[in-house]
Scaffold this active site. Structure first.
Site, PDB file in Angstrom:
ATOM      1  N   SER A 152       7.611  -8.482 -44.580  1.00 23.25           N
ATOM      2  CA  SER A 152       7.286  -9.711 -45.299  1.00 23.25           C
ATOM      3  C   SER A 152       8.178  -9.903 -46.517  1.00 23.25           C
ATOM      4  O   SER A 152       8.619  -8.933 -47.150  1.00 23.25           O
ATOM      5  CB  SER A 152       5.820  -9.663 -45.754  1.00 23.25           C
ATOM      6  OG  SER A 152       5.523 -10.726 -46.639  1.00 23.25           O
ATOM      7  N   TYR A 176       9.477 -16.710 -46.622  1.00 21.29           N
ATOM      8  CA  TYR A 176       8.872 -17.869 -47.272  1.00 21.29           C
ATOM      9  C   TYR A 176      10.021 -18.645 -47.912  1.00 21.29           C
ATOM     10  O   TYR A 176      10.760 -18.086 -48.729  1.00 21.29           O
ATOM     11  CB  TYR A 176       7.890 -17.444 -48.359  1.00 21.29           C
ATOM     12  CG  TYR A 176       6.604 -16.852 -47.866  1.00 21.29           C
ATOM     13  CD1 TYR A 176       5.650 -17.630 -47.213  1.00 21.29           C
ATOM     14  CD2 TYR A 176       6.319 -15.504 -48.066  1.00 21.29           C
ATOM     15  CE1 TYR A 176       4.454 -17.086 -46.778  1.00 21.29           C
ATOM     16  CE2 TYR A 176       5.124 -14.949 -47.641  1.00 21.29           C
ATOM     17  CZ  TYR A 176       4.202 -15.744 -46.990  1.00 21.29           C
ATOM     18  OH  TYR A 176       3.020 -15.201 -46.563  1.00 21.29           O
ATOM     19  N   THR A 202       7.333 -18.680 -42.373  1.00 17.65           N
ATOM     20  CA  THR A 202       5.916 -19.022 -42.484  1.00 17.65           C
ATOM     21  C   THR A 202       5.769 -20.371 -43.165  1.00 17.65           C
ATOM     22  O   THR A 202       6.369 -20.614 -44.217  1.00 17.65           O
ATOM     23  CB  THR A 202       5.169 -17.943 -43.281  1.00 17.65           C
ATOM     24  OG1 THR A 202       5.264 -16.701 -42.574  1.00 17.65           O
ATOM     25  CG2 THR A 202       3.701 -18.299 -43.457  1.00 17.65           C
ATOM     26  N   LYS A 292       5.903 -19.480 -37.984  1.00 17.48           N
ATOM     27  CA  LYS A 292       4.562 -18.912 -38.053  1.00 17.48           C
ATOM     28  C   LYS A 292       3.635 -19.837 -38.855  1.00 17.48           C
ATOM     29  O   LYS A 292       4.002 -20.307 -39.927  1.00 17.48           O
ATOM     30  CB  LYS A 292       4.604 -17.540 -38.718  1.00 17.48           C
ATOM     31  CG  LYS A 292       3.258 -16.821 -38.833  1.00 17.48           C
ATOM     32  CD  LYS A 292       3.458 -15.441 -39.428  1.00 17.48           C
ATOM     33  CE  LYS A 292       2.166 -14.653 -39.514  1.00 17.48           C
ATOM     34  NZ  LYS A 292       1.253 -15.193 -40.539  1.00 17.48           N
ATOM     35  N   HIS A 316      -2.996 -17.711 -40.554  1.00 17.15           N
ATOM     36  CA  HIS A 316      -2.778 -16.760 -41.655  1.00 17.15           C
ATOM     37  C   HIS A 316      -3.951 -15.791 -41.779  1.00 17.15           C
ATOM     38  O   HIS A 316      -4.336 -15.385 -42.877  1.00 17.15           O
ATOM     39  CB  HIS A 316      -2.573 -17.496 -42.977  1.00 17.15           C
ATOM     40  CG  HIS A 316      -1.562 -16.845 -43.879  1.00 17.15           C
ATOM     41  ND1 HIS A 316      -0.267 -17.309 -44.013  1.00 17.15           N
ATOM     42  CD2 HIS A 316      -1.642 -15.766 -44.695  1.00 17.15           C
ATOM     43  CE1 HIS A 316       0.387 -16.562 -44.872  1.00 17.15           C
ATOM     44  NE2 HIS A 316      -0.421 -15.597 -45.291  1.00 17.15           N
TER      45      HIS A 316
END
Length: 422
Positions: A152, A176, A202, A292, A316
């Site tokens: 992540s 992100y 995401t 995502k 999520h």
């Protein structure tokens, strides 16, 4: 007249020799008197765990309340998380019989390569806060299991360090998109240089969800040593010892930060994202691109039209919008829509998976692959790297057993006919 005896009467019945009582001989008792040597320690406890729920119970005992609740909790009333888990409970399998299932093959192609299992590790933030081995344990366990691992943007190990920890693993990077495009570009380039073959963007975090457990716990990054946390630490000294004696939390993509989770998300993520940003990302990233956070059929079709190689049906983990659509329920309609468009985009599913049977149900209903986040973190908190290994062992055992009992030996043999939604 000759008189006959009624051998069927109760008065003439005799008990079989095997049912006559006798005093037991030592030779009879000896084979039964095999007292198992007690197994102590973490390794033994992990071996005794046969479900993800049992790993969760171990994790709760070993982990302070704030990081455990960060993993375990969801947004607002946690309705979405409960519904996502119930979705897998509210199914009925339709097994086939008289099939040769002596050999079960769980190998699954995903985004151009084979995975030994039809499940990968989802991106999770602040992972070394859950247990000090964090992303290193996750990536190495995934490498050993032959499955993808996703780091992540909010991970607590760098892209480069994860690549070094699992040099032969299939590493993906979750992005992100920030308001600062230069920083985003820097991350993309680092991920490519480190050998990540898939970028996962995401798109369901325009703002932070209302994660009320974190609010009640006063959850900060890093955890603050308040009177409450000190008292909590007295019950879990191993966690605090590891936390305080290892490198302080640092992020895959950030400088060190102090503040609440919501403050971090709201200060960092870009609420102005549009499909134009996805187009920019598609032009920029040369590997596989997956999106995502897809929660409608329309958005699934749109992101594929804008160049996505795959989509992840995900809310999520219920951590953003409470009462969001349930990915498992959405799956058949998305699969049908993409098939109607003659699209070969991969359909990946996460949220709510707590066992191998859940994974098999998702695959039968049309998913090409699955991801687990909480299930992996429960194992990590229960026992570090060994706990993650145990998570994957439990899932694999569940999957193999479910496949055999359904009468299928390969993932490609699974169809919607194997699952009935109650």
């Amino acid at each position: 007249m000759t008189q006959t005896t009624d051998h069927g009467s109760s008065g003439s019945r005799q008990a079989p020799d095997a049912l006559r009582r006798r005093f037991p001989k030592y030779s009879d008792l000896a084979p039964l008197m095999q007292f198992k040597k007690p197994e102590l320690g973490q390794a033994a406890r992990l071996r005794r765990a046969n479900t993800i729920w049992e790993l969760r119970a171990m994790a709760k005992r070993r982990t302070p309340k704030a990081p455990f609740d960060y993993t375990d909790g969801a947004a607002e009333a946690e309705i979405t998380l409960g519904r996502a888990r119930r979705a897998f409970l509210d199914i009925e399998f339709r097994p086939g019989i008289l099939r040769d299932v002596s050999s079960i093959d769980l190998t699954t192609p995903i985004l151009g390569k084979d995975s030994r299992l039809p499940v990968g590790i989802a991106p999770t933030g602040f992972t070394r806060m859950m247990q000090s081995e964090g992303e290193y344990a996750g990536s190495q366990a995934a490498q050993s299991a032959g499955i993808p691992y996703t780091l992540s943007t909010m991970g607590t190990a760098s892209i480069e360090d994860v690549a070094k920890a699992a040099p032969h693993g299939r590493n993906w990077f979750q992005l992100y998109l920030w308001t600062d495009r230069e920083r985003s570009m820097e991350l993309i380039e680092r991920a490519a240089r480190a050998g990540n073959d898939t970028l996962m963007v995401t798109v369901d975090t325009a703002v932070a969800g209302a994660r009320l457990r974190d609010v009640r716990n006063g959850m900060t990054i890093p955890p603050a040593l308040t009177l409450k946390t000190v008292l909590d630490a007295s019950y879990r000294p191993a966690w605090w010892f590891n936390f305080l004696t290892h490198e302080p939390l640092a992020f895959a993509s950030l400088s060190r930060y102090s503040g609440t989770v919501a403050e971090l998300i709201n200060s960092m993520f870009d609420p102005t994202l549009t499909y134009a940003d996805l187009d920019w990302l598609r032009e920029t990233w040369k590997g596989k691109l997956v999106v995502k956070g897809i929660q409608t059929v329309e958005d699934a079709r749109k992101v594929v039209d804008h160049g996505a190689d795959g989509i992840i049906l995900s809310n999520h983990g219920g951590r953003q919008l409470d009462r969001a659509p349930i990915p498992f329920h959405l799956l058949p309609d998305v699969k049908a829509a993409l098939a109607a468009d003659s699209s070969d985009a991969a359909v990946i599913l996460d949220t709510g998976i707590m066992g191998g049977a859940d994974i098999i149900a998702a695959l039968a209903m049309g998913a090409d692959f699955t991801l687990v986040g909480r299930a992996y973190l429960y194992g990590l908190m229960a026992g570090g790297r060994a706990g993650v290994d145990r998570t994957l062992e439990i899932l694999e055992t569940d999957m193999r057993r479910t496949m055999a009992l359904l009468g299928v030996s390969k993932i490609s043999e699974l169809t919607p006919d194997h699952v009935h939604l109650l």
